[in-house]
Every structure is written in C-alpha cells, then in structure tokens.
Design an enzyme around this catalytic site. Sequence first.
Site, PDB file in Angstrom:
ATOM      1  N   ASP A  84      -0.644  37.582  25.796  1.00 49.41           N
ATOM      2  CA  ASP A  84       0.483  36.876  26.318  1.00 49.41           C
ATOM      3  C   ASP A  84      -0.096  35.905  27.778  1.00 49.41           C
ATOM      4  O   ASP A  84      -1.298  35.638  28.075  1.00 49.41           O
ATOM      5  CB  ASP A  84       1.495  37.938  26.932  1.00 49.41           C
ATOM      6  N   LYS A  85       0.796  35.064  28.057  1.00 46.41           N
ATOM      7  CA  LYS A  85       0.797  34.247  29.117  1.00 46.41           C
ATOM      8  C   LYS A  85       1.810  34.841  30.259  1.00 46.41           C
ATOM      9  O   LYS A  85       3.162  35.204  30.028  1.00 46.41           O
ATOM     10  CB  LYS A  85       1.175  32.695  28.726  1.00 46.41           C
ATOM     11  N   HIS A  86       1.544  34.635  31.606  1.00 47.87           N
ATOM     12  CA  HIS A  86       2.549  34.755  32.691  1.00 47.87           C
ATOM     13  C   HIS A  86       2.436  33.766  33.622  1.00 47.87           C
ATOM     14  O   HIS A  86       1.179  33.264  34.007  1.00 47.87           O
ATOM     15  CB  HIS A  86       2.402  35.846  33.379  1.00 47.87           C
ATOM     16  N   SER A  87       3.615  32.942  34.019  1.00 43.92           N
ATOM     17  CA  SER A  87       3.355  32.009  35.085  1.00 43.92           C
ATOM     18  C   SER A  87       4.221  32.795  36.287  1.00 43.92           C
ATOM     19  O   SER A  87       5.011  33.475  36.235  1.00 43.92           O
ATOM     20  CB  SER A  87       4.219  30.796  34.641  1.00 43.92           C
ATOM     21  N   THR A 124      12.223  31.783  31.857  1.00 45.57           N
ATOM     22  CA  THR A 124      12.248  31.689  30.589  1.00 45.57           C
ATOM     23  C   THR A 124      13.539  32.306  29.753  1.00 45.57           C
ATOM     24  O   THR A 124      13.928  31.646  28.571  1.00 45.57           O
ATOM     25  CB  THR A 124      10.974  32.332  30.145  1.00 45.57           C
ATOM     26  N   ARG A 172      12.267  45.920  47.913  1.00 41.24           N
ATOM     27  CA  ARG A 172      11.420  44.808  48.426  1.00 41.24           C
ATOM     28  C   ARG A 172      12.378  43.491  48.686  1.00 41.24           C
ATOM     29  O   ARG A 172      12.007  42.945  49.820  1.00 41.24           O
ATOM     30  CB  ARG A 172      10.338  44.226  47.423  1.00 41.24           C
ATOM     31  N   SER A 187       3.319  44.403  40.713  1.00 36.12           N
ATOM     32  CA  SER A 187       4.631  44.151  40.147  1.00 36.12           C
ATOM     33  C   SER A 187       4.716  43.465  38.705  1.00 36.12           C
ATOM     34  O   SER A 187       5.087  43.724  37.986  1.00 36.12           O
ATOM     35  CB  SER A 187       5.610  43.536  41.069  1.00 36.12           C
ATOM     36  N   LYS A 191       4.574  45.159  34.288  1.00 40.47           N
ATOM     37  CA  LYS A 191       5.337  44.933  33.387  1.00 40.47           C
ATOM     38  C   LYS A 191       4.561  44.168  32.406  1.00 40.47           C
ATOM     39  O   LYS A 191       4.824  44.533  30.970  1.00 40.47           O
ATOM     40  CB  LYS A 191       6.311  43.901  34.003  1.00 40.47           C
ATOM     41  N   LYS A 192       3.593  43.351  32.518  1.00 41.19           N
ATOM     42  CA  LYS A 192       2.838  42.604  31.589  1.00 41.19           C
ATOM     43  C   LYS A 192       2.203  43.628  30.831  1.00 41.19           C
ATOM     44  O   LYS A 192       1.986  43.572  29.464  1.00 41.19           O
ATOM     45  CB  LYS A 192       2.113  41.521  32.029  1.00 41.19           C
TER      46      LYS A 192
END
Length: 450
Positions: A84-87, A124, A172, A187, A191-192
């Site tokens: 996967d990718k995360h931005s 997204t 937070r 954080s 999740k990822k």
Amino acid sequence: MSSAAYDARNILGALRDGKGLPQGASAWFARGLADGSVSDAQAGAFAMAICIKGLGMDERIDLTRAMRDSGQVLRWDLDAPVIDKHSTGGIGDSVSLLLAPALAACGVYVPMISGRGLGHTGGTLDKMEAIPGYVAMPDTDVLRRVVGEVGCAIVGATQEIAPADKRLYGVRDVSGTVESIDLITASILSKKLAAGLEGLVLDVKVGSGAFMVDLEDARALARSLVAVANGAGCKTSALITDMNQSLGQSAGNALEVIEVLETLTGSAVNEALWDVTAALGGEALVLAGLASDMDAGVEQIDDALHSGRAAEHFGRMVAALGGPRDFVEHFPDRLPAAPVMRTVAAPRSGTVSRIDARAIGMAVVDLGGGRRVGTDRINPSVGFSGLASLGEEVETGEPMVLIHAANDADADRATAAFLAAYEISDEGGEEPPLIVERIGWDDIERGDHT
Ligand code: URA
C-alpha cells in the site's frame, strides 16, 4: 514490571519524568484506550507527556504495534505481495486513485485503507464517494473479496481497525497534541499496518499546502515513519514530494476524479500526477520484489497506465464496490456537476511565482468540498479546475482557473480567496522539483531516526 502491575498513574508518571514507556506499558495503555478503561483525562495526559518528553525508537515501535493490535489485524493468503501507499495529505493529490489500480495491474494486491479530508487537505475516501453508488466503507469480507478478485480496493477503516488510535486521535485533536512526530508516526502506521501489509511506500508532502511546511520537519517525519514501520516488520520507503501548489490542476472531489479518469484513459494526461504516481509505484514494486530498482518499477507503472490496464482495474474496482459498471467509459455523465461555473482572469501579466496552497485547500472547504467539523456533509461537485501552476506565464484577462460552486455568493468568496493565494510577478519563481528526496527502507538503521 508485569502488565498486571500497570495502572495509568504509574505509566503517566514515568512518561512525565522522561523515563519513557516501560515494556508492556504501551500494550496496556492501548487496550485501555480501546476498551474505555483509560479515561479521556488520562489519554490527554499521555498524549501531552509524549508530545513534551518524546519517545525513543523502540518505544515508538512498541506503541505503534500496540495500537495496531488494539483491533482487527488483517491476514492475507494471496499469491503475490500485499502493498500500500500512504500520503501525509495535500491539495489536488489524487495519486491514490491512479496508483492502486496501476499497482494491481502490475500484479500486487492493494487493500488501500484511506482517510477522509483533514483540515485543508483532501481525502481519498471523499473523492471515491463522489462516484454515485460507490460503497467506501464495506465490511471486511467484501474488502477481502474485491482485493482478491480485482487486485485493489480503496476503502475506509472500519471501527475494528486500530480503535486505540481512533480514541487517542480524538483526544489529541482537542488537547493541542496533534503535532507530535512520535504520535503522528504511531497513529498513521497503526492503521496502515493493521491492513496486514508486506510493503508500504510513504508520500511525505512538503510545502505551503502540506502539514510539514519545512523540509527539515518533513524529513524528520519521513525518517521516523520509515524507521518505525521497518522496525514493526513492514518493509517501507518514503518519498518527500512537493506540495507548494495543487498537485493536479483540479482540487475538489468529483473534479479530481475527472482528472484521474482523463489521465487513466489518456484523454488529457496530467503529467505531475502521472510522475508522482510512477515514482511511488516504482518504489512500491521494488519493495514487493517485482522490480530490480526504482527505474524498472517506474517503467512497469508507466506501462500499466499507458496500456489502459490501470483504467480497466479502476473500472472493475468501482463496479465491484457498487459504482456504475460503465464508469470508465462514461465518467463525465456519471459525476455530479456544480450549477455555477466561473473563470477567474489574471489581474496582470507575468509569471506565477508563489501559491499559498493551504489557502486553495481552505477555499475548497469553504465551497463545501471539505468539512469544518466532522459532521459536515460534503458537496462533491465543487472546487477548482484548470488551476494555473507555478512558473506559468499569464496575460492580463486570461483565465487562471475555473471555479465550480453551489451558488454565486460561494463563487464570489472563492474568487477572492484564489486571487489572494496567487502571486504573479515579473521575474517568476523557481519551479520546485516534484520529488524532493528519497528515504529508502535500507537507509535507516534501527535506532537512528535523526
Ligand atoms: N493522520 C493520522 O492518521 N494521524 C495523525 O496523527 C496525523 C495525520
């Protein structure tokens, strides 16, 4: 100390005194966050103590693992790597919509668990929900089926994914503790990593539209994310990419989907979107073991995009998740359109030398394309298209953008915001590089995150 010996007070006392998190304390605290036995006051103190005193690398890894394990962790039994990718979030950044199907077309599986818009940045999930009928929050069985059959699924996290993070993030948000690299790291990654990934590529944005405006901060976050993800067992690399302007020429949910489809189908390719997608995809294919180096990976992604195979995967994903079966062929007719469209003319001739990208993101929120509070409903049709880019030469009176609004008053405010966000000068400015820096999975030794 055995975990039975912990209580919130002794954990918070150790953090307050700069002694860090004793072994097992993260797991105890994350469980307490998830099951409600830790109070909001204790959660706030926990976040503030970490914000002020910080955590060591092993403690960040422990906290990330503990928050990941506070809920469901997906396990896959597939015939190719799960990637996967995360931005970290930006404006006009619809890379995920191109990358997930492009990677699937290259033979990896992509359960892309995505988020909604946050502050001035787009989300997204909000973009995918602009597609009529698309179910962005399917249950885990549907996610598994679609990933297995199509190769990719862009969906949101269910309540069962990292519930400790969900609780801590809420605390937070109201306790001035969002801006801690240690907490952001745990954080994002909790999740990822709960998606059961074998590889992760991170897109850490830097510039006026990013959460990290300065390169030094973006680098610190990227290094922390790469070190912790690898330490937690997921092969991870990061690219730091430019966010001093909208990445695409469109900012706004349905408008960005149109730009993605135009790029996927070749009818109007956006080069910046394509190039960032190819770079991140190339990196992901190296992590998956399907490319010998990034250039070889980029070639595979280019081919998946050029050949229409990525578009085909996108169409199958949309159909499998409840959207129109003919979406790729008929996307302009299937997406909602705003009733008011207005061009903004350049107030003078010159070169676009600076853009306040955050202000453009906030203008999209003001048009109704994002949320001010979590309960706001999004209007998918509004935003900007045809945004002028840095270094572009403009003539007085020439259109610099097309505003899509729900009414004239909204279009008036968006016009003023757009003009205030753009600077036109005689000299022009330097066009920033799209890919600023790479931090490879093998660049950081465990324990070294500085
Ligand atoms: N996104 C997240 O998921 N968590 C953070 O702390 C910041 C951004």
